[in-house]
Design a protein around this motif. Structure first.
Motif, PDB file in Angstrom:
ATOM      1  N   ALA A 178       0.843  -1.206   0.000  1.00  0.00           N
ATOM      2  CA  ALA A 178       0.000   0.000   0.000  1.00  0.00           C
ATOM      3  C   ALA A 178       0.874   1.250   0.000  1.00  0.00           C
ATOM      4  O   ALA A 178       0.572   2.224  -0.702  1.00  0.00           O
ATOM      5  CB  ALA A 178      -0.927  -0.011   1.204  1.00  0.00           C
ATOM      6  N   TRP A 179       1.954   1.229   0.764  1.00  0.00           N
ATOM      7  CA  TRP A 179       2.846   2.389   0.787  1.00  0.00           C
ATOM      8  C   TRP A 179       3.505   2.588  -0.579  1.00  0.00           C
ATOM      9  O   TRP A 179       3.585   3.701  -1.088  1.00  0.00           O
ATOM     10  CB  TRP A 179       3.914   2.242   1.870  1.00  0.00           C
ATOM     11  CG  TRP A 179       4.907   3.344   1.812  1.00  0.00           C
ATOM     12  CD1 TRP A 179       4.746   4.633   2.229  1.00  0.00           C
ATOM     13  CD2 TRP A 179       6.220   3.269   1.247  1.00  0.00           C
ATOM     14  NE1 TRP A 179       5.874   5.362   1.966  1.00  0.00           N
ATOM     15  CE2 TRP A 179       6.793   4.551   1.365  1.00  0.00           C
ATOM     16  CE3 TRP A 179       6.958   2.251   0.657  1.00  0.00           C
ATOM     17  CZ2 TRP A 179       8.074   4.825   0.920  1.00  0.00           C
ATOM     18  CZ3 TRP A 179       8.225   2.536   0.220  1.00  0.00           C
ATOM     19  CH2 TRP A 179       8.776   3.808   0.358  1.00  0.00           C
ATOM     20  N   LEU A 180       3.987   1.516  -1.188  1.00  0.00           N
ATOM     21  CA  LEU A 180       4.611   1.639  -2.508  1.00  0.00           C
ATOM     22  C   LEU A 180       3.622   2.116  -3.564  1.00  0.00           C
ATOM     23  O   LEU A 180       4.000   2.808  -4.499  1.00  0.00           O
ATOM     24  CB  LEU A 180       5.231   0.303  -2.937  1.00  0.00           C
ATOM     25  CG  LEU A 180       6.538  -0.077  -2.246  1.00  0.00           C
ATOM     26  CD1 LEU A 180       6.936  -1.496  -2.614  1.00  0.00           C
ATOM     27  CD2 LEU A 180       7.647   0.890  -2.573  1.00  0.00           C
ATOM     28  N   ALA A 181       2.348   1.737  -3.415  1.00  0.00           N
ATOM     29  CA  ALA A 181       1.331   2.156  -4.382  1.00  0.00           C
ATOM     30  C   ALA A 181       0.973   3.630  -4.210  1.00  0.00           C
ATOM     31  O   ALA A 181       0.480   4.262  -5.129  1.00  0.00           O
ATOM     32  CB  ALA A 181       0.083   1.303  -4.231  1.00  0.00           C
ATOM     33  N   SER A 182       1.233   4.184  -3.034  1.00  0.00           N
ATOM     34  CA  SER A 182       0.908   5.586  -2.774  1.00  0.00           C
ATOM     35  C   SER A 182       2.077   6.476  -3.203  1.00  0.00           C
ATOM     36  O   SER A 182       3.088   6.000  -3.691  1.00  0.00           O
ATOM     37  CB  SER A 182       0.633   5.785  -1.286  1.00  0.00           C
ATOM     38  OG  SER A 182       1.848   5.706  -0.551  1.00  0.00           O
ATOM     39  N   ARG A 183       1.918   7.753  -2.990  1.00  0.00           N
ATOM     40  CA  ARG A 183       3.008   8.697  -3.250  1.00  0.00           C
ATOM     41  C   ARG A 183       3.462   9.339  -1.937  1.00  0.00           C
ATOM     42  O   ARG A 183       3.952  10.454  -1.928  1.00  0.00           O
ATOM     43  CB  ARG A 183       2.544   9.783  -4.226  1.00  0.00           C
ATOM     44  CG  ARG A 183       2.214   9.248  -5.590  1.00  0.00           C
ATOM     45  CD  ARG A 183       1.759  10.381  -6.498  1.00  0.00           C
ATOM     46  NE  ARG A 183       1.292   9.873  -7.763  1.00  0.00           N
ATOM     47  CZ  ARG A 183       2.028   9.835  -8.861  1.00  0.00           C
ATOM     48  NH1 ARG A 183       3.245  10.276  -8.860  1.00  0.00           N
ATOM     49  NH2 ARG A 183       1.531   9.352  -9.970  1.00  0.00           N
ATOM     50  N   ASP A 184       3.265   8.624  -0.842  1.00  0.00           N
ATOM     51  CA  ASP A 184       3.560   9.155   0.488  1.00  0.00           C
ATOM     52  C   ASP A 184       5.031   9.006   0.848  1.00  0.00           C
ATOM     53  O   ASP A 184       5.438   8.026   1.458  1.00  0.00           O
ATOM     54  CB  ASP A 184       2.704   8.452   1.544  1.00  0.00           C
ATOM     55  CG  ASP A 184       1.227   8.695   1.354  1.00  0.00           C
ATOM     56  OD1 ASP A 184       0.879   9.694   0.710  1.00  0.00           O
ATOM     57  OD2 ASP A 184       0.439   7.887   1.848  1.00  0.00           O
ATOM     58  N   GLY A 185       5.834   9.961   0.488  1.00  0.00           N
ATOM     59  CA  GLY A 185       7.230   9.984   0.891  1.00  0.00           C
ATOM     60  C   GLY A 185       8.136   9.084   0.084  1.00  0.00           C
ATOM     61  O   GLY A 185       7.698   8.122  -0.528  1.00  0.00           O
TER      62      GLY A 185
END
Length: 164
Positions: free
Chosen positions: A63-70
């Motif tokens: 989920a983190w890799l799919a986002s653009r969060d940092g």
């Protein structure tokens, strides 16, 4: 001899039919309902999929890799037997999922911090599963209580799709 074979075959056929009829009267057994969400599929950039239930380490990383969060994300890896450098069954599965995710996101790199022996053991397993040593950094850090993973996405674009 032929008669003996016919008698044995007939006896076995009758016994099989009797057992079949007895099982017809048995009560129905219902399958257990699935626990948790039904869609635990994460689609990786190379088109392959990974089963990762919500709340799991694999799902969190995906989920983190799919986002653009940092550019960097931190994740606790607790898959070791207490304070020893031995992976639990769940830890082996988490490490295998982690290696699949990292292979599907070739721009990403990982820093593995924690007990020196545990961090090296995890890096060894990732290396055995195809993650190049130049994509991994082992940082011995006592007192963390578990191994801490810091993943650098290596790109500002989302690297994979996490379906919910």
């Amino acid at each position: 001899m032929v008669r003996l074979l016919l008698v044995i075959t007939s006896a076995l056929s009758i016994a099989a039919a009797t057992l079949s009829l007895q099982s017809c009267g048995a009560s129905d057994v219902e399958a257990a309902p699935p626990v948790g969400p039904l869609n635990n599929v994460v689609t990786l950039p190379d088109g392959s999929t990974l089963a990762a239930s919500k709340g799991s380490l694999s799902r969190g990383i995906a989920a983190w890799l799919a986002s653009r969060d940092g550019q960097k994300g931190g994740f606790a890896f607790g898959g070791f037997v207490e304070d020893r450098p031995i992976l639990t069954r769940a830890g082996i599965g988490q490490a295998a999922d982690l290696s699949n995710i990292l292979r599907a996101a070739p721009a990403a790199s990982i820093e593995i911090a924690g007990d020196a022996a545990q961090a090296r053991a995890l890096a060894q397993m990732l290396g055995d599963r195809g993650i190049a040593p130049d994509r991994m950094t082992v940082v011995p850090a006592a007192g963390l209580g578990s191994v801490w993973l810091t993943i650098d996405r290596g790109s500002t674009a989302p690297l994979m799709t996490a379906k919910s």
